[in-house]
Motif scaffolding. Structure first.
Motif, mmCIF file in Angstrom:
data_model
loop_
_atom_site.group_PDB
_atom_site.id
_atom_site.type_symbol
_atom_site.label_atom_id
_atom_site.label_comp_id
_atom_site.label_asym_id
_atom_site.label_seq_id
_atom_site.Cartn_x
_atom_site.Cartn_y
_atom_site.Cartn_z
ATOM 1 N N ARG A 1 -0.961 11.337 3.104
ATOM 2 C CA ARG A 1 -0.356 11.898 4.309
ATOM 3 C C ARG A 1 -1.266 11.617 5.499
ATOM 4 N NH1 ARG A 1 4.071 14.269 3.690
ATOM 5 N NH2 ARG A 1 3.866 15.608 5.510
ATOM 6 N N VAL A 2 -0.697 11.567 6.678
ATOM 7 C CA VAL A 2 -1.406 11.249 7.917
ATOM 8 C C VAL A 2 -1.683 12.529 8.689
ATOM 9 C CG1 VAL A 2 -1.185 10.084 10.147
ATOM 10 C CG2 VAL A 2 -0.244 9.023 8.083
ATOM 11 N N VAL A 3 -2.904 12.638 9.208
ATOM 12 C CA VAL A 3 -3.244 13.720 10.132
ATOM 13 C C VAL A 3 -3.772 13.049 11.404
ATOM 14 C CG1 VAL A 3 -4.609 15.795 10.541
ATOM 15 C CG2 VAL A 3 -3.836 15.257 8.212
ATOM 16 N N PRO A 4 -3.040 13.170 12.527
ATOM 17 C CA PRO A 4 -3.378 12.441 13.748
ATOM 18 C C PRO A 4 -4.297 13.199 14.709
ATOM 19 C CG PRO A 4 -1.219 13.427 13.999
ATOM 20 C CD PRO A 4 -1.697 13.785 12.613
ATOM 21 N N VAL A 5 -5.583 13.237 14.409
ATOM 22 C CA VAL A 5 -6.544 13.828 15.341
ATOM 23 C C VAL A 5 -6.749 12.875 16.523
ATOM 24 C CG1 VAL A 5 -8.942 14.592 15.624
ATOM 25 C CG2 VAL A 5 -7.655 15.203 13.547
ATOM 26 N N CYS A 6 -6.752 11.592 16.272
ATOM 27 C CA CYS A 6 -6.915 10.574 17.310
ATOM 28 C C CYS A 6 -5.760 10.651 18.310
ATOM 29 C CB CYS A 6 -6.946 9.190 16.665
ATOM 30 S SG CYS A 6 -6.803 7.829 17.835
ATOM 31 N N PRO A 7 -6.055 10.727 19.607
ATOM 32 C CA PRO A 7 -4.985 10.796 20.603
ATOM 33 C C PRO A 7 -4.024 9.603 20.546
ATOM 34 C CG PRO A 7 -7.079 11.371 21.600
ATOM 35 C CD PRO A 7 -7.382 10.874 20.216
ATOM 36 N N ILE B 1 -8.715 21.663 9.732
ATOM 37 C CA ILE B 1 -8.947 20.225 9.614
ATOM 38 C C ILE B 1 -9.975 19.768 10.637
ATOM 39 C CG2 ILE B 1 -7.880 17.952 9.965
ATOM 40 C CD1 ILE B 1 -5.344 19.148 8.616
ATOM 41 N N LEU B 2 -9.896 20.273 11.849
ATOM 42 C CA LEU B 2 -10.874 19.900 12.880
ATOM 43 C C LEU B 2 -12.283 20.324 12.491
ATOM 44 C CD1 LEU B 2 -8.856 20.716 16.114
ATOM 45 C CD2 LEU B 2 -9.323 18.451 15.130
ATOM 46 N N GLN B 3 -12.412 21.501 11.927
ATOM 47 C CA GLN B 3 -13.720 21.985 11.474
ATOM 48 C C GLN B 3 -14.238 21.104 10.338
ATOM 49 O OE1 GLN B 3 -13.706 26.007 9.953
ATOM 50 N NE2 GLN B 3 -15.886 26.241 10.276
ATOM 51 N N TRP B 4 -13.371 20.788 9.400
ATOM 52 C CA TRP B 4 -13.743 19.914 8.275
ATOM 53 C C TRP B 4 -14.189 18.538 8.801
ATOM 54 C CZ3 TRP B 4 -11.492 15.239 7.140
ATOM 55 C CH2 TRP B 4 -11.934 14.634 5.955
ATOM 56 N N LEU B 5 -13.418 17.970 9.733
ATOM 57 C CA LEU B 5 -13.750 16.649 10.272
ATOM 58 C C LEU B 5 -15.090 16.669 10.988
ATOM 59 C CD1 LEU B 5 -12.919 13.700 10.736
ATOM 60 C CD2 LEU B 5 -11.735 14.474 12.808
#
Length: 112
Positions: free
Chosen positions: A74-80, A103-107
């Motif tokens: 699955r895709v998680v789009p943190v990149c703008p 997810i942001l904390q994990w990244l």
């Protein structure tokens, strides 16, 4: 005269956690990710200035997302850029997960 430049090639460079796009065997850019279980979290996309304006970012991200789908992830789009691409390409909605604070904390921890 016709343009003899070979078609761009996108490849997953797993040991570097990124997909690269090559034009005539030269790196034109990349989209970086980290895997979190069955999620591939994209956090940065860059096309080198010498290759800008050719639609390479779109091709790169499309092929990367197709690869994610083929791998059953699955895709998680943190990149703008990836987020913007997904907003215009609903055909990937079935493999897209929302960005959450977890997810942001994990990244953030992954990238340190």
């Amino acid at each position: 005269m016709t343009d003899q430049t070979p078609a761009p090639i996108v490849r997953n460079v797993a040991d570097r956690h990124r997909y690269e796009i090559l034009v005539a065997d030269e790196s034109a850019g990349f989209t970086a990710y980290r895997d979190r279980g069955e999620q591939r979290v994209f956090y940065h996309t860059k096309i080198h200035e010498a290759f800008s304006g050719r639609g390479l970012a779109s091709q790169l991200v499309r092929e990367a997302l197709n690869d994610v789908r083929a791998a059953g992830k699955r895709v998680v789009p943190v990149c703008p850029y990836v987020k913007k691409f997904l907003s215009k390409h609903e055909e990937f909605a079935d493999v897209t997960d929302a960005v959450t604070p977890e997810i942001l904390q994990w990244l953030d921890a992954e990238l340190k």
